[in-house]
Design a protein around this motif. Structure first.
Motif, PDB file in Angstrom:
ATOM      1  N   LEU A 120     -34.677   4.020 -46.303  1.00  0.00           N
ATOM      2  CA  LEU A 120     -35.705   3.235 -46.979  1.00  0.00           C
ATOM      3  C   LEU A 120     -36.937   3.078 -46.095  1.00  0.00           C
ATOM      4  O   LEU A 120     -38.068   3.285 -46.556  1.00  0.00           O
ATOM      5  CB  LEU A 120     -35.157   1.860 -47.372  1.00  0.00           C
ATOM      6  N   MET A 121     -36.738   2.738 -44.840  1.00  0.00           N
ATOM      7  CA  MET A 121     -37.878   2.556 -43.934  1.00  0.00           C
ATOM      8  C   MET A 121     -38.629   3.863 -43.710  1.00  0.00           C
ATOM      9  O   MET A 121     -39.870   3.875 -43.666  1.00  0.00           O
ATOM     10  CB  MET A 121     -37.415   1.971 -42.604  1.00  0.00           C
ATOM     11  N   ILE A 124     -40.677   4.584 -46.934  1.00  0.00           N
ATOM     12  CA  ILE A 124     -41.883   3.749 -47.030  1.00  0.00           C
ATOM     13  C   ILE A 124     -42.940   4.229 -46.040  1.00  0.00           C
ATOM     14  O   ILE A 124     -44.128   4.322 -46.381  1.00  0.00           O
ATOM     15  CB  ILE A 124     -41.524   2.270 -46.799  1.00  0.00           C
ATOM     16  N   SER A 125     -42.523   4.573 -44.832  1.00  0.00           N
ATOM     17  CA  SER A 125     -43.473   5.053 -43.819  1.00  0.00           C
ATOM     18  C   SER A 125     -44.131   6.356 -44.250  1.00  0.00           C
ATOM     19  O   SER A 125     -45.346   6.528 -44.099  1.00  0.00           O
ATOM     20  CB  SER A 125     -42.772   5.266 -42.487  1.00  0.00           C
ATOM     21  N   VAL A 129     -44.559   7.495 -47.298  1.00  0.00           N
ATOM     22  CA  VAL A 129     -45.464   7.267 -48.431  1.00  0.00           C
ATOM     23  C   VAL A 129     -46.766   6.618 -47.957  1.00  0.00           C
ATOM     24  O   VAL A 129     -47.859   7.053 -48.343  1.00  0.00           O
ATOM     25  CB  VAL A 129     -44.781   6.415 -49.521  1.00  0.00           C
ATOM     26  N   LEU A 130     -46.673   5.602 -47.112  1.00  0.00           N
ATOM     27  CA  LEU A 130     -47.885   4.912 -46.652  1.00  0.00           C
ATOM     28  C   LEU A 130     -48.767   5.807 -45.782  1.00  0.00           C
ATOM     29  O   LEU A 130     -49.979   5.927 -46.016  1.00  0.00           O
ATOM     30  CB  LEU A 130     -47.515   3.643 -45.891  1.00  0.00           C
ATOM     31  N   GLY A 147     -40.910  11.104 -49.675  1.00  0.00           N
ATOM     32  CA  GLY A 147     -40.784   9.690 -49.350  1.00  0.00           C
ATOM     33  C   GLY A 147     -40.439   8.856 -50.575  1.00  0.00           C
ATOM     34  O   GLY A 147     -39.605   7.950 -50.517  1.00  0.00           O
ATOM     35  N   LEU A 148     -41.054   9.169 -51.710  1.00  0.00           N
ATOM     36  CA  LEU A 148     -40.718   8.484 -52.956  1.00  0.00           C
ATOM     37  C   LEU A 148     -39.272   8.750 -53.364  1.00  0.00           C
ATOM     38  O   LEU A 148     -38.582   7.850 -53.855  1.00  0.00           O
ATOM     39  CB  LEU A 148     -41.664   8.917 -54.074  1.00  0.00           C
ATOM     40  N   ILE A 201     -37.033   6.505 -51.316  1.00  0.00           N
ATOM     41  CA  ILE A 201     -37.096   5.124 -51.795  1.00  0.00           C
ATOM     42  C   ILE A 201     -36.306   4.971 -53.090  1.00  0.00           C
ATOM     43  O   ILE A 201     -35.521   4.025 -53.247  1.00  0.00           O
ATOM     44  CB  ILE A 201     -38.562   4.684 -51.975  1.00  0.00           C
TER      45      ILE A 201
END
Length: 67
Positions: free
Chosen positions: A15-16, A19-20, A22-23, A53-54, A57
């Motif tokens: 998950l981390m 998120i990283s 994607v951002l 990344g999506l 998640i």
């Protein structure tokens, strides 16, 4: 071989990481398109990493542990 998707610490790391990716990928894509609005191989590779990344998640939220 063990299924590592049910390991809570591995799921949290996925998950981390998702998120990283994607951002940071979104920021990189924004800056790249701001400088040169062409869709070359570099831009498409950034989009690929954002989609990955999506995926990480979404997989985190779809595979809830059966505790």
């Amino acid at each position: 071989m063990e299924d590592q998707d049910h390991n809570p610490s591995r799921r949290t790391w996925n998950l981390m990481i998702g998120i990283s990716i994607v951002l940071l990928g979104s920021l990189r894509l924004y800056n790249r398109l701001k400088e040169a609005p062409d869709w070359g191989i570099g831009t498409l590779s950034i989009v690929f990493f954002i989609v990955f990344g999506l995926y990480l998640i979404l997989r985190y939220f779809q595979n809830n542990p059966k505790d």
